[in-house]
Scaffold this active site. Structure first.
Site, short mmCIF file in Angstrom:
data_model
loop_
_atom_site.label_atom_id
_atom_site.label_comp_id
_atom_site.label_asym_id
_atom_site.label_seq_id
_atom_site.Cartn_x
_atom_site.Cartn_y
_atom_site.Cartn_z
N CYS A 136 0.83 -1.20 0.00
CA CYS A 136 0.00 0.00 0.00
C CYS A 136 0.88 1.26 0.00
CB CYS A 136 -0.97 -0.04 1.19
SG CYS A 136 -2.41 1.03 0.97
N HIS A 188 -3.74 -5.83 1.14
CA HIS A 188 -3.42 -6.15 2.52
C HIS A 188 -3.94 -7.55 2.86
CE1 HIS A 188 -2.07 -2.16 3.77
NE2 HIS A 188 -3.13 -1.64 3.17
#
Length: 490
Positions: free
Chosen positions: A336, A433
């Site tokens: 991310c 994630h």
């Protein structure tokens, strides 16, 4: 006609932050669910950058997601209607019922809180409508009486709903008698009377040695004694919400992962399955320490303020350490915000993260990121083409990343390519994630880098929740908690 059974609720408040409220609520949720009750967790206001994505496509604190799992239900945004995600030392993004509401400095948020009570109560009553028992977690401490006006997290919520309170103190940090008795001393009497019982958490040693202490607290407060809870040694096996709880796992395996402690580290649940691995050592590198030269993998985690954390990364010389790590043949993974940092450029034309402009990234991936206002928040399933494995996770990010190294994407989400990799495969990044929670993928990826896996992570979390439920059942008076729980008024 069968009469509808009204839900009951009890609120667990603490004498301070990190006294173990979240874990006790998780243990109680599993224990009461095992008794056949429909249990739901609820936290009016949370502050955490380690958010979870819910089945209804919003964000809540990860502790409430774990509590929902303990109760054997899916997490929904109503379980944590106000989530504060710090972006600076004085300001935070405010998430209301799972969606971005505004970015505010602390003073403005203090004025906004009373307006948010309606949303909090709305969510609470929806949760209560499908429950037999609602377990409510407070935030911080009700002893912070300077924050009582407009409060929605502790006594303000208890007053608005009429919910009774149990106060938890932490004996491990010392002075637990003063913690609990002192809390009563500073509370307004109308708030103190809402507290019906107390518990002491994290005791080590012979519990009989504190019998007199428990009696003294009960005598000085007039509150019922709910229990003395010993230290739960398996707590580290559960997902952490606070970065201070990370500290790496207990394992000192041969495969070493270095994780730079970003100033606004976010969604670091990616590390939980790795810290639990017996053959892996995860080192959280604090500012001022160099990235270790013997690391096998440097993992750059998510960030709530990517550009500011990129500057933080450089300020501590980690960019130089990382370049040396790559020259030595070490692996790098950016997730991310960490993925965005690895690129050549981060462009923020609208000033979403502060001053508008274009900043140079770390230059280890031939990609660049453009920050855009629309936040991507979704549960996601992806294919790892190299192994044919499917992994489940979530996306929660601003920005769009493109460039030549995206042609070497290593994940596919439906028909969409996801992630980027350098030509030699040493450096990779993606927005997904949670991918290391997949036992098969984690084993394959560690093997690719020279490590090995010896863990069933998801089954381990379930076993730990069961052990936690047995722990609280043994040391807390659950029948008394149920008797103290009050009906939810609608």
């Amino acid at each position: 006609m069968t009469a509808k059974v009204m839900a009951r609720a009890i609120m667990i408040q603490g004498t301070g932050s990190n006294v173990g409220k979240s874990m006790l609520v998780a243990g109680l949720a599993r224990a009461f669910a095992d008794r056949g009750l429909r249990v739901r967790p609820f936290k009016p206001q949370n502050m955490s950058n380690n958010a979870a994505v819910t089945v209804d496509g919003g964000e809540i604190g990860r502790a409430q997601a774990l509590q929902a799992r303990a109760a054997r239900v899916s997490p929904v945004t109503d379980m944590n209607p106000v989530l504060l995600k710090p972006e600076t030392d004085t300001g935070a993004q405010v998430i209301v019922q799972g969606r971005r509401h505004a970015t505010m400095v602390a003073r403005d948020y203090a004025r906004e809180k009373p307006k948010l009570l309606a949303a909090v109560l709305d969510s609470f009553h929806r949760i209560a409508a499908e429950a037999d028992l609602v377990l409510i977690e407070g935030a911080g401490s009700p002893a912070e009486i300077n924050l009582r006006a407009g409060d929605i997290a502790n006594m303000g919520f208890a007053e608005a709903t009429g919910v009774p309170v149990i106060l938890v103190g932490d004996i491990d940090r010392g002075g637990v008698i003063a913690q609990i008795v002192g809390t009563k001393a500073v509370l307004d009497p109308k708030d103190a009377v809402r507290i019906k019982g107390f518990a002491v958490n994290r005791f080590r040693g012979d519990p009989s040695l504190f019998d007199a202490g428990m009696e003294e607290i009960a005598r000085r407060t007039g509150w019922a004694t709910i229990g003395l809870v010993p230290w739960f040694d398996k707590a580290w096996r559960l997902p952490a919400e606070d970065v201070m709880d990370l500290r790496g796992g207990r394992n000192r395996g041969a495969f070493r992962i270095a994780v730079p402690r970003l100033n606004r580290i976010a969604n670091f649940d990616d590390l939980d399955p790795l810290t639990a691995e017996p053959g892996v050592s995860v080192d959280l590198i604090e500012p001022g320490r160099p990235l270790p030269g013997d690391a096998d993998l440097v993992l750059i985690p998510g960030s709530k303020a990517t550009i500011a954390d990129l500057e933080h990364f450089r300020a501590h010389g980690w960019d130089i350490d990382l370049a040396a790590h790559v020259r030595r043949g070490g692996h790098v993974l950016g997730l991310c915000g960490g993925y965005q940092m690895l690129g050549r450029w981060i462009d923020d034309p609208e000033g979403i993260e502060g001053r508008p402009g274009r900043r140079a990234g770390l230059g280890l991936l031939d990609v660049e990121t453009v920050m855009k206002p629309g936040k991507q928040v979704r549960l996601t399933e992806a294919l790892h083409p190299e192994t044919g494995l499917t992994v489940s996770g979530y996306e929660i990010h601003l920005g769009e990343t493109t460039g030549a190294d995206c042609d070497r994407s290593w994940l596919r989400i439906g028909s969409r390519a996801e992630g980027a990799a350098s030509a030699n495969g040493q450096v990779r990044g993606c927005y997904l994630h949670g991918l290391y929670a997949s036992d098969a993928f984690r084993a394959a990826d560690l093997a690719r880098m020279g490590g090995e896996s010896g863990l069933g992570y998801e089954s381990g979390v379930e076993e730990t929740l069961d052990a936690l439920a047995a722990h609280v059942e043994r040391h807390l008076d659950l029948d008394q908690i149920l008797a103290l729980a009050g009906p939810v008024s609608t």
